[in-house]
Design a protein around this motif. Structure first.
Motif, short mmCIF file in Angstrom:
data_model
loop_
_atom_site.label_atom_id
_atom_site.label_comp_id
_atom_site.label_asym_id
_atom_site.label_seq_id
_atom_site.Cartn_x
_atom_site.Cartn_y
_atom_site.Cartn_z
N UNK A 281 36.17 38.25 49.47
CA UNK A 281 36.57 38.86 48.20
C UNK A 281 37.89 38.28 47.71
N UNK A 282 38.13 38.45 46.41
CA UNK A 282 39.43 38.11 45.85
C UNK A 282 40.21 39.40 45.61
N UNK A 287 40.88 45.43 44.39
CA UNK A 287 41.45 46.47 43.52
C UNK A 287 40.34 47.22 42.79
N UNK A 288 39.33 46.48 42.34
CA UNK A 288 38.19 47.09 41.65
C UNK A 288 37.48 48.09 42.57
N UNK A 289 37.30 47.72 43.82
CA UNK A 289 36.70 48.63 44.80
C UNK A 289 37.55 49.89 44.96
N UNK A 290 38.86 49.69 45.07
CA UNK A 290 39.76 50.83 45.25
C UNK A 290 39.70 51.77 44.06
N UNK A 291 39.73 51.20 42.87
CA UNK A 291 39.68 52.02 41.65
C UNK A 291 38.38 52.82 41.56
N UNK A 325 42.26 37.97 56.91
CA UNK A 325 43.65 38.39 56.71
C UNK A 325 43.93 38.70 55.25
N UNK A 326 43.42 37.86 54.35
CA UNK A 326 43.66 38.08 52.93
C UNK A 326 43.14 39.45 52.49
#
Length: 441
Positions: A281-282, A287-291, A325-326
């Motif tokens: 993922x990028x 962030x999209x997943x978190x939102x 890690x990213x």
């Protein structure tokens, strides 16, 4: 109908016989240092267990009882925590190699899987979310204590498109519409091939009928397989949504196997609530997943590709390792709902590889964060199964009315996470569902 009643009656009879072997009604685990799974601290005291639940947590380190059916265990001041939870486990695949699955006797394969399930519990994992494989029988045996293995949240067969990550057909086989004999892996209940909205709906309903607590859909390519490219997006949004709708109608959810941005975004837009893997993922997608409140169930994969000889697989394994890690760092940055799982398939050379993958998390997380993730946090993911949860009480925590799944360590993993790596030496006591299944205190 009569046959079904007889089967149920026989199972209840066997269950009563097996449980009768554990006549202890109450256990007092006294004089222990308690990590409750949630808080970054410990307390000292005693834990009272009645039947399969924790009924009291006392500050009294010398708590005892005069009741005849009470067993008192002196914890000698040692560290206690909830049983560990593996959110991405394969009870059948972890016990059997690809060759044995293709050629081995079916009954022998499942006996090996049951034995490995017992080994899993002895490593300290009292609950697993099984994401592919016919494990209902093993689950029933574990629940009845005919087999001393962990609780299982089964997905049953992985749902895959033709040519997808769960397609175990040989390349030389005729297409499904011509050749109607399913591949051996599908016969054994490991996966089911379904194409189009109608077939996916049927496949999803079949797994739910068989007892799945959540559904597993293969939404992208993988590393271990040779002919579904890692970068491939599998299924359409409509097909994945068909599985989501079937799951929602039964009060549960869908998780997907997916690594890439395109596969993950399509799955989320189709309504899935959990992504398993996600190593490519990028930052924007994390962030999209978190939102969206989506769970990310990751594995601490590294760049070691020594298990592979095919150049494409070697390249893919390195890519996935580099992404680990990213994605972990982005997930920490955005406070993504993170779960931990091992995803081990084929019997590992190191029997404690599952435990070592817990220890490996120290590259990115504190000891407390690791322990919370493999207990309380993973338990919150399991609650997504809702009405289909086979264990509707609280798991992954030491609290009043929680299930009595407890580990006692010789040394504190909150101080040194490495002690989890050697469960034979360091886990002195294992209690699952209020039953003592290991005690070398």
């Amino acid at each position: 109908m009569i046959k079904q009643i007889l089967k149920i009656s026989a199972f209840v009879f066997i269950l009563s016989l097996s449980i009768s072997g554990f006549s202890q009604n109450k256990i007092i685990l006294q004089n222990v240092e308690i990590f409750n799974g949630k808080d970054n601290k410990t307390t000292t005291g005693s834990i009272v267990i009645q039947k399969n639940k924790i009924i009291e947590i006392s500050k009294n380190t010398k708590l005892t009882s005069t009741e005849e059916d009470t067993k008192v265990i002196d914890g000698k001041g040692k560290f206690v925590m909830p049983g560990m939870i593996d959110a991405h486990w394969h009870s059948f695949l972890a016990a059997n190699s690809n060759q044995s699955i293709m050629l081995g006797d079916e009954s022998f394969l499942f006996i090996k899987a049951a034995k490995e399930s017992e080994n899993t519990l002895q490593r300290g994992f009292t609950t697993v979310r099984d994401l592919g494989g016919h494990t209902i029988g093993i689950k029933q045996a574990n629940d009845a204590f005919l087999n001393k293995g962990p609780r299982i949240f089964p997905s049953e067969a992985m749902i895959s498109q033709t040519g997808g990550h769960g397609d175990a057909s040989f390349l030389w086989e005729e297409p499904r519409m011509i050749h109607h004999s399913p591949p051996r892996f599908q016969v054994l209940g490991g996966s089911v091939i379904a194409d189009g909205v109608y077939e996916v709906t049927v496949a999803a309903r079949e797994q739910l009928r068989n007892g799945a607590s959540q559904l597993k859909v293969m939404a992208g390519g993988g590393v271990a397989t040779l002919y579904d490219p890692l970068d491939a997006t599998q299924y359409t949004k409509e097909e994945i949504h068909a599985a989501v709708e079937a799951a929602q109608n039964w009060g549960t959810y869908v998780t997907v196997h997916a690594y890439t941005v395109d596969a993950v975004r399509q799955a989320i837009d189709a309504g899935v609530q959990c992504i398993d893997h996600g190593h490519l993922l990028d930052e924007g997608t994390v962030k999209y997943m978190t939102d969206k409140g989506i769970w990310l169930s990751m594995q601490p994969f590294d760049e070691d590709a020594s298990a592979y000889t095919n150049p494409e697989q070697i390249k893919n394994k390195i890519l996935v390792g580099e992404g680990t890690s990213k994605v972990y760092n982005w997930a920490k940055k955005y406070k993504t709902k993170l779960a931990w799982g091992s995803d081990l398939v084929s019997p590992p050379k190191d029997p404690f590889r599952q435990n070592q993958l817990v220890v490996n998390m120290k590259k990115w997380f504190s000891n407390y964060e690791i322990l919370k993730m493999i207990t309380y946090d993973n338990a919150q993911l399991l609650k997504l199964s809702g009405n289909r949860s086979p264990y509707p009480g609280n798991l992954g925590e030491i609290s009043v009315d929680a299930y009595a799944d407890i580990l006692l360590f010789n040394e504190s993993p909150l101080k040194d996470i490495d002690v989890i790596g050697d469960p034979t030496k360091n886990i002195l006591l294992i209690i699952k569902d209020g039953k003592v299944l290991k005690n070398i205190l």
